[in-house]
Design a protein around this motif. Structure first.
Motif, PDB file in Angstrom:
ATOM      1  N   ALA A 112      53.553  46.445  73.347  1.00  0.00           N
ATOM      2  CA  ALA A 112      54.442  46.982  74.778  1.00  0.00           C
ATOM      3  C   ALA A 112      55.689  46.421  75.167  1.00  0.00           C
ATOM      4  CB  ALA A 112      53.650  45.878  75.677  1.00  0.00           C
ATOM      5  N   ALA A 113      56.676  45.186  74.388  1.00  0.00           N
ATOM      6  CA  ALA A 113      57.901  45.191  75.383  1.00  0.00           C
ATOM      7  C   ALA A 113      58.516  46.097  75.054  1.00  0.00           C
ATOM      8  CB  ALA A 113      58.447  43.701  74.772  1.00  0.00           C
ATOM      9  N   HIS A 135      66.002  56.127  80.067  1.00  0.00           N
ATOM     10  CA  HIS A 135      65.941  56.523  81.915  1.00  0.00           C
ATOM     11  C   HIS A 135      67.554  56.247  82.193  1.00  0.00           C
ATOM     12  CE1 HIS A 135      65.210  56.685  86.018  1.00  0.00           C
ATOM     13  NE2 HIS A 135      65.641  55.322  85.566  1.00  0.00           N
ATOM     14  N   GLY A 136      68.002  55.384  81.604  1.00  0.00           N
ATOM     15  CA  GLY A 136      69.351  54.152  82.099  1.00  0.00           C
ATOM     16  C   GLY A 136      70.299  55.631  81.525  1.00  0.00           C
ATOM     17  N   SER A 144      62.648  50.829  75.205  1.00  0.00           N
ATOM     18  CA  SER A 144      62.642  52.191  75.363  1.00  0.00           C
ATOM     19  C   SER A 144      62.913  52.843  76.221  1.00  0.00           C
ATOM     20  CB  SER A 144      62.179  52.535  74.310  1.00  0.00           C
ATOM     21  OG  SER A 144      60.621  52.533  74.416  1.00  0.00           O
ATOM     22  N   ILE A 145      61.992  52.784  77.398  1.00  0.00           N
ATOM     23  CA  ILE A 145      61.770  53.767  77.984  1.00  0.00           C
ATOM     24  C   ILE A 145      62.698  53.640  79.319  1.00  0.00           C
ATOM     25  CG2 ILE A 145      60.753  54.637  80.076  1.00  0.00           C
ATOM     26  CD1 ILE A 145      57.764  54.307  78.476  1.00  0.00           C
TER      27      ILE A 145
END
Length: 128
Positions: A29-30, A40-41, A35-36
């Motif tokens: 999950a981390a 996005h950045g 990565s998401i």
């Protein structure tokens, strides 16, 4: 005779397996959240870089095609609203004069403001 494993030992092994699975899920999950966030950045950075490049190209074009006479013109494109100002001569050098050209672009999508300036020889001042 073979010794049979005790029930407590089996329960302890099952407990460790559950804890290991939970730790693995938390790590997964981390990694997914990280990565998401990074994706996005990087997408935002790419969008900003593209907008900056377009603003740079458009301001260069507007400065190069500015009229020789002092005054202000404005317009709009798909990406920007713009204002171009050619000032009165700010300094004279012999028979020539220097005029400032200024372009202000405002982004249509996010109202981000870009500004560019340059100096140019004023042809009208050279004629007099």
């Amino acid at each position: 005779m073979r010794a049979r494993p005790r029930r407590d030992a089996l329960r302890d092994k099952a407990g460790y397996a559950a804890v290991d699975a939970l730790v693995a899920l938390m790590i997964l999950a981390a990694v997914l959240v990280s990565s998401i966030t990074a994706t996005h950045g990087s997408r935002e950075a790419a969008d900003l870089a593209l907008e900056f490049r377009r603003a740079s190209e458009m301001s260069a074009y507007l400065l190069e095609t500015a009229p020789a006479e002092p005054g202000q013109t404005s317009g709009q494109s798909a990406d920007f609203a713009w204002t171009r100002t050619v000032s009165e001569p700010v300094g004279t050098f012999g028979s020539g004069a220097i005029c400032e050209r200024r372009v202000v672009l405002t982004g249509a999508r996010d109202n981000r403001r870009f500004e560019a300036r340059t100096n140019a020889v004023c042809p009208a001042a050279l004629e007099s």
